[in-house]
Design an enzyme around this catalytic site. Structure first.
Site, PDB file in Angstrom:
ATOM      1  N   ASP A  13      -0.356  12.335  43.638  1.00 26.45           N
ATOM      2  CA  ASP A  13       0.723  13.257  43.991  1.00 26.45           C
ATOM      3  C   ASP A  13       1.313  13.759  42.684  1.00 26.45           C
ATOM      4  O   ASP A  13       1.011  13.239  41.609  1.00 26.45           O
ATOM      5  CB  ASP A  13       1.797  12.515  44.812  1.00 26.45           C
ATOM      6  CG  ASP A  13       3.012  13.398  45.094  1.00 26.45           C
ATOM      7  OD1 ASP A  13       2.815  14.559  45.494  1.00 26.45           O
ATOM      8  OD2 ASP A  13       4.157  12.947  44.893  1.00 26.45           O
ATOM      9  N   SER A  14       2.189  14.740  42.785  1.00 25.96           N
ATOM     10  CA  SER A  14       2.859  15.241  41.587  1.00 25.96           C
ATOM     11  C   SER A  14       3.839  14.201  41.021  1.00 25.96           C
ATOM     12  O   SER A  14       4.258  14.322  39.882  1.00 25.96           O
ATOM     13  CB  SER A  14       3.614  16.520  41.937  1.00 25.96           C
ATOM     14  OG  SER A  14       4.471  16.277  43.032  1.00 25.96           O
ATOM     15  N   CYS A  76      -0.122  15.012  48.437  1.00 20.19           N
ATOM     16  CA  CYS A  76       0.850  16.020  48.024  1.00 20.19           C
ATOM     17  C   CYS A  76       0.535  17.262  48.837  1.00 20.19           C
ATOM     18  O   CYS A  76      -0.624  17.728  48.841  1.00 20.19           O
ATOM     19  CB  CYS A  76       0.675  16.301  46.531  1.00 20.19           C
ATOM     20  SG  CYS A  76       1.662  17.677  45.918  1.00 20.19           S
ATOM     21  N   GLU A 155      14.938  12.688  45.696  1.00 21.90           N
ATOM     22  CA  GLU A 155      14.753  11.898  44.469  1.00 21.90           C
ATOM     23  C   GLU A 155      16.057  11.256  44.011  1.00 21.90           C
ATOM     24  O   GLU A 155      16.062  10.156  43.466  1.00 21.90           O
ATOM     25  CB  GLU A 155      14.162  12.774  43.366  1.00 21.90           C
ATOM     26  CG  GLU A 155      12.780  13.242  43.732  1.00 21.90           C
ATOM     27  CD  GLU A 155      11.834  13.342  42.564  1.00 21.90           C
ATOM     28  OE1 GLU A 155      12.242  13.152  41.422  1.00 21.90           O
ATOM     29  OE2 GLU A 155      10.647  13.633  42.844  1.00 21.90           O
ATOM     30  N   CYS A 187       6.145  18.334  53.328  1.00 21.93           N
ATOM     31  CA  CYS A 187       6.353  17.956  51.928  1.00 21.93           C
ATOM     32  C   CYS A 187       6.567  16.453  51.908  1.00 21.93           C
ATOM     33  O   CYS A 187       7.256  15.906  52.784  1.00 21.93           O
ATOM     34  CB  CYS A 187       7.578  18.674  51.362  1.00 21.93           C
ATOM     35  SG  CYS A 187       8.050  18.094  49.718  1.00 21.93           S
ATOM     36  N   HIS A 189       8.390  14.588  50.277  1.00 24.03           N
ATOM     37  CA  HIS A 189       9.747  14.072  50.105  1.00 24.03           C
ATOM     38  C   HIS A 189      10.572  14.118  51.385  1.00 24.03           C
ATOM     39  O   HIS A 189      11.561  13.406  51.503  1.00 24.03           O
ATOM     40  CB  HIS A 189      10.493  14.888  49.046  1.00 24.03           C
ATOM     41  CG  HIS A 189      10.066  14.608  47.643  1.00 24.03           C
ATOM     42  ND1 HIS A 189       8.783  14.791  47.212  1.00 24.03           N
ATOM     43  CD2 HIS A 189      10.779  14.151  46.582  1.00 24.03           C
ATOM     44  CE1 HIS A 189       8.720  14.469  45.927  1.00 24.03           C
ATOM     45  NE2 HIS A 189       9.902  14.079  45.522  1.00 24.03           N
TER      46      HIS A 189
HETATM   47  N1  DGL Z   1       4.719  16.335  46.429  1.00 29.54           N
HETATM   48  C1  DGL Z   1       5.154  17.690  46.607  1.00 29.54           C
HETATM   49  C2  DGL Z   1       4.688  18.182  47.972  1.00 29.54           C
HETATM   50  O1  DGL Z   1       4.435  17.422  48.895  1.00 29.54           O
HETATM   51  C3  DGL Z   1       6.644  17.834  46.478  1.00 29.54           C
HETATM   52  C4  DGL Z   1       7.143  17.670  45.063  1.00 29.54           C
HETATM   53  C5  DGL Z   1       6.666  18.757  44.128  1.00 29.54           C
HETATM   54  O2  DGL Z   1       7.084  19.909  44.256  1.00 29.54           O
HETATM   55  O3  DGL Z   1       5.858  18.430  43.257  1.00 29.54           O
HETATM   56  O4  DGL Z   1       4.558  19.356  48.169  1.00 29.54           O
END
Ligand code: DGL
Length: 270
Positions: A13-14, A76, A155, A187, A189
């Protein structure tokens, strides 16, 4: 690369967000070894172009392939929206993203035929959810809304109370929800804001979080290839990050729902 049952599942993931998928994975497949990479040096992906996110995703996959992997989960939404074809072409192992499983679950859930999807600007602009939903059921009406402010709120741990409620009321309003009975949390999050989102949209809207659906797809993919770990042996849990680990370890515990013992910093040399 052995491609056998004892090999690990790679997840990237990011940053910390993919740990919501990891949580579901660890609950459902506790015997599997895992290697998770959070690209914390380059987060967020959600506001970057598809081209850049694809480049980062390939670099993440390359770093993970240093381990003995049998399958890769793109945990992600933004990377799943834009980078799956490139990853599948580059890697010799199955690649599973979060968008198709989430869309399938939403398509199976809606009765009104109207589905709303919320995600990062990159995910929404890619049209990936819209395509995946219509591929399941052509007659669906799909509404979308980018909700970039939800990521920093999750976060920071600001998941309940006035601030997230006001932000949610601002995003989840008007035509977006008219006649909609299913809302995709597109997403990683957003599951942390689930209660706030549910309170704002009301009881008539079912929230779909793709983590569990994605993990079921992983189970199927492993079983189809006879790659599921059935033996109780020592599992390996590696957590890799591209920035210093302290914040990932602290914030990540909330996403994973259990303490994180540590993470190792790696340099992707991008
Ligand atoms: N993990 C990203 C997503 O699910 C969210 C966080 C980001 O923008 O990197 O799209």
């Amino acid at each position: 690369m052995r491609h056998d049952r004892h090999a690990a599942i790679g997840v990237f993931d990011s940053g910390v967000g993919g740990l919501t998928v990891m949580k579901a994975l660890l609950e459902r497949l506790p015997l599997e070894s895992t290697v998770y990479l959070g690209d914390t040096a380059r987060v967020p992906y959600g506001t970057k172009s598809g081209e850049v996110v694809t480049r980062y995703s390939l670099a993440n996959a390359r770093a993970l392939m240093e381990y003995d992997l049998k399958l890769l989960v793109v945990a992600c939404n933004t990377a799943s929206a834009v980078a799956i074809p490139a990853l599948r072409e580059a890697l010799p192992i199955p690649v599973i993203g979060v968008i198709t499983p989430g869309a399938q679950q939403a398509a199976a859930t809606t009765k009104s035929g109207r589905v709303a999807v919320i995600g990062t600007p990159g995910t929404i602009a890619s049209g990936a959810y819209q395509r995946a939903l219509l591929a399941e059921r052509r007659e669906l009406e799909v509404r979308t809304q980018a909700c970039p402010m939800f990521v920093p709120l999750a976060e920071e741990g600001w998941t309940e109370g006035d601030v997230p409620r006001l932000v949610a009321e601002r995003y989840l309003t008007g035509e977006l929800l008219e006649g909609v009975d299913t809302l995709v949390l597109g997403c990683t999050h957003y599951p942390l804001l689930r209660q706030t989102i549910a309170a704002v949209v009301g009881p008539g809207v079912t929230l779909v979080d793709s983590a569990h659906a994605t993990v079921e797809r992983v189970v199927e993919a492993l079983q189809e290839r006879d790659l599921r770990q059935l033996e109780r042996r020592t599992v390996e849990r590696h957590f890799l990050v591209t920035d210093t680990p302290a914040r990932f370890v602290e914030v990540g515990a909330r996403f994973l729902g259990r303490p994180l013992s540590g993470a190792r910093q790696v340099d992707l040399k991008l």
